[in-house]
Design an enzyme around this catalytic site. Structure first.
Site, PDB file in Angstrom:
ATOM      1  N   ASP A  52      -1.188 -18.059   5.316  1.00 57.03           N
ATOM      2  CA  ASP A  52      -2.100 -19.037   4.716  1.00 57.03           C
ATOM      3  C   ASP A  52      -2.621 -20.004   5.797  1.00 57.03           C
ATOM      4  OD1 ASP A  52       0.589 -19.668   4.769  1.00 57.03           O
ATOM      5  OD2 ASP A  52       0.476 -21.121   3.142  1.00 57.03           O
ATOM      6  N   TYR A  63       0.815  -1.222   0.000  1.00 53.53           N
ATOM      7  CA  TYR A  63       0.000   0.000   0.000  1.00 53.53           C
ATOM      8  C   TYR A  63       0.845   1.268   0.000  1.00 53.53           C
ATOM      9  CZ  TYR A  63      -4.417  -2.378   0.877  1.00 53.53           C
ATOM     10  OH  TYR A  63      -5.547  -3.149   0.767  1.00 53.53           O
TER      11      TYR A  63
END
Ligand code: ATP
Length: 355
Positions: free
Chosen positions: A224, A124
Site C-alpha cells: 500500500d 493465481y
C-alpha cells in the site's frame, strides 16, 4: 544461423499488432525463422481448445515465442489461456519495464523502472472453492475444527499459497536481472504484517536471498505504501519485485504512468522458455479496425532480440520507436495521431535505417 521463434498472433487486436512486429523485425535483418501458431477463440471452434498442444510443442522446440493477446472463450475449461500457458511452460517471472517515452504526454519525464512479477503462485494458483459447493462445505468444517474459524456459508474462497522454493527463484531472478542491467536497488512489495504465512514467506525469503547480492540494495516496503510512492515519486523506483497479484495490479499502474497499455511491453521467462508479449489484452473494442498501437508488441520484440543476444538490433528497434513517437506524424489514435497500425509499423521500420 536463423533464430527459430514461435509467433502466436492471438486474437482481437493480436494479429494486427503481431503483423506490425513482424514488419519491424524483418527490417532489422536479424535472421528469424517464424513458426506461426494460431491460438485463441477461432482455434477453439476448429480444434476444440484455444491452446492446442501444438502451440506448446512449438515453443518447447523454439524455446522463444512472440505472442499477441489471447482471449479466453467461456466454457473452455480454462480460467485463462494466458495463465495456462505460463504454468505449462513454467514461466515463473514476468518482466515489465516502464520507461518514459517522448511525445506521449506522461507526467513523469524521467521514469525508468521494471516490475518483476512472480507468475505461478499466490492467488493465481487456481485453488478456488465455489460458494455453496460440497468442497467448500468440507473446507468450512475443516477450518472450524483446525482454527476455530467460522466461514460465512455464502462465502467463496481463493487460497493464497506462497512457497520458499517459488519465492527463492523469483528473488534470484530479480537480483540477477538487476545486476545484468546495471540497476542498483530491488524494492520488494508485500503485506507481511497481515498475511504472515504467505507474504511473510515472500519477505523472509527475499531478505535471506538478497544477502548473496551485496552490490544491490534490498528495500522492503508494504504494497500500500508502494502504491503511494508510485503515485507520488515513481522516478525513485528501480526494480520492483512483487508476488503475483500485486505484480499484476502494479504493472498496469506503471503502464499507466508511462503512456498507457498501448506502449507497455512484457516478457514471461522461466529457466527454459521465454514468451514475449504486450501487457495489454485483446482490446475487442478496437479489434479489426487497424488502429491498435503496435508499440507494446514492438518493444516486447526488442526485449526478445536482446534475449536472443541480438543486442544491437534490440537497441536499434528501441531507438526507432523513440524517433517515431517523438516525431508524432505516424502515431495511432491512442497517441493522438491518425496513423493505422501498419502505417506506424512501417514508420518504425523505416526509422531503423541510418538517417
Ligand atoms: P482482456 O480481457 O483481453 O485483458 P480488455 O479489453 O479487458 O482485454 P485490454 O485489451 O488490455 O483489456 O485493454 C483495455 C483497453 O485499452 C482496450 O479496450 C483499448 O481501448 C485500450 N488498448 C489496449 N491495448 C491497446 C493498443 N495496443 N492500442 C490502443 N488501445 C489499446
Amino acid at each position: 544461423m536463423a533464430h527459430l521463434v514461435t509467433l502466436v498472433p492471438g486474437d482481437g487486436i493480436g494479429p494486427e499488432v503481431a503483423e506490425a512486429a513482424r514488419v519491424v523485425l524483418e527490417a532489422t535483418r536479424v535472421d528469424i525463422e517464424w513458426d506461426v501458431q494460431e491460438a485463441g477463440a477461432a482455434v477453439m471452434e476448429r480444434e476444440g481448445s484455444p491452446l492446442p498442444d501444438r502451440v506448446l510443442d512449438s515453443i518447447r522446440r523454439s524455446r522463444t515465442a512472440l505472442k499477441g493477446p489471447i482471449t479466453t472463450p467461456v466454457g473452455t475449461g480454462f480460467r485463462s489461456v494466458n495463465v495456462a500457458l505460463r504454468q505449462e511452460l513454467d514461466l515463473f517471472a514476468a518482466i515489465r519495464p516502464s520507461r518514459t517515452l517522448p511525445g506521449v504526454g506522461g507526467r513523469h519525464p524521467d521514469l525508468d523502472l521494471v516490475v518483476v512479477r512472480e507468475n505461478t503462485e499466490d492467488l493465481y494458483a487456481g485453488i478456488e472453492f465455489q460458494m455453496g459447493s460440497e468442497a467448500t462445505a468440507r473446507l468450512r468444517e475443516m477450518l472450524r475444527e483446525l482454527r476455530g474459524v467460522e466461514l460465512a456459508p455464502d462465502a467463496g474462497v481463493t487460497v493464497k499459497p506462497i512457497s520458499v522454493t517459488g519465492t527463492r527463484r523469483i528473488v534470484q531472478f530479480a537480483f540477477d536481472f538487476a545486476r545484468r542491467n546495471g540497476r542498483r536497488r530491488v524494492t520488494v512489495g508485500h503485506k507481511a504484517n497481515i498475511m504472515k504465512f504467505s507474504d511473510g514467506v515472500f519477505l523472509r525469503t527475499a531478505t535471506a536471498e538478497a544477502t548473496a547480492y551485496p552490490d544491490i540494495e534490498l528495500q522492503a516496503i508494504q504494497v500500500d505504501e508502494l502504491a503511494m510512492w508510485l503515485a507520488w515519486e515513481p522516478e525513485t523506483m528501480d526494480v520492483i519485485l512483487l508476488p503475483n497479484l500485486y505484480g499484476d495490479i502494479v504493472s498496469d499502474l506503471c503502464a499507466g504512468l508511462t503512456g498507457g497499455l498501448g506502449l507497455a511491453p512484457g516478457a514471461n521467462l522461466g529457466w527454459e522458455y521465454a514468451v514475449f508479449e504486450p501487457v495489454h489484452g485483446s482490446a475487442p473494442d478496437i479489434a479489426g479496425r487497424g488502429v491498435a498501437d503496435p508499440v507494446a508488441i514492438v518493444l516486447s520484440a526488442a526485449m526478445m532480440l536482446r534475449h536472443l543476444a541480438e543486442r544491437d538490433a534490440a537497441s536499434a528497434v528501441e531507438r526507432a520507436v523513440v524517433r517515431v513517437l517523438a516525431e508524432r506524424s505516424h502515431v495511432t489514435p491512442d497517441l493522438g495521431g491518425t496513423a493505422s497500425t501498419s502505417e506506424m509499423a512501417r514508420a518504425i521500420a523505416a526509422a531503423l535505417l541510418p538517417a
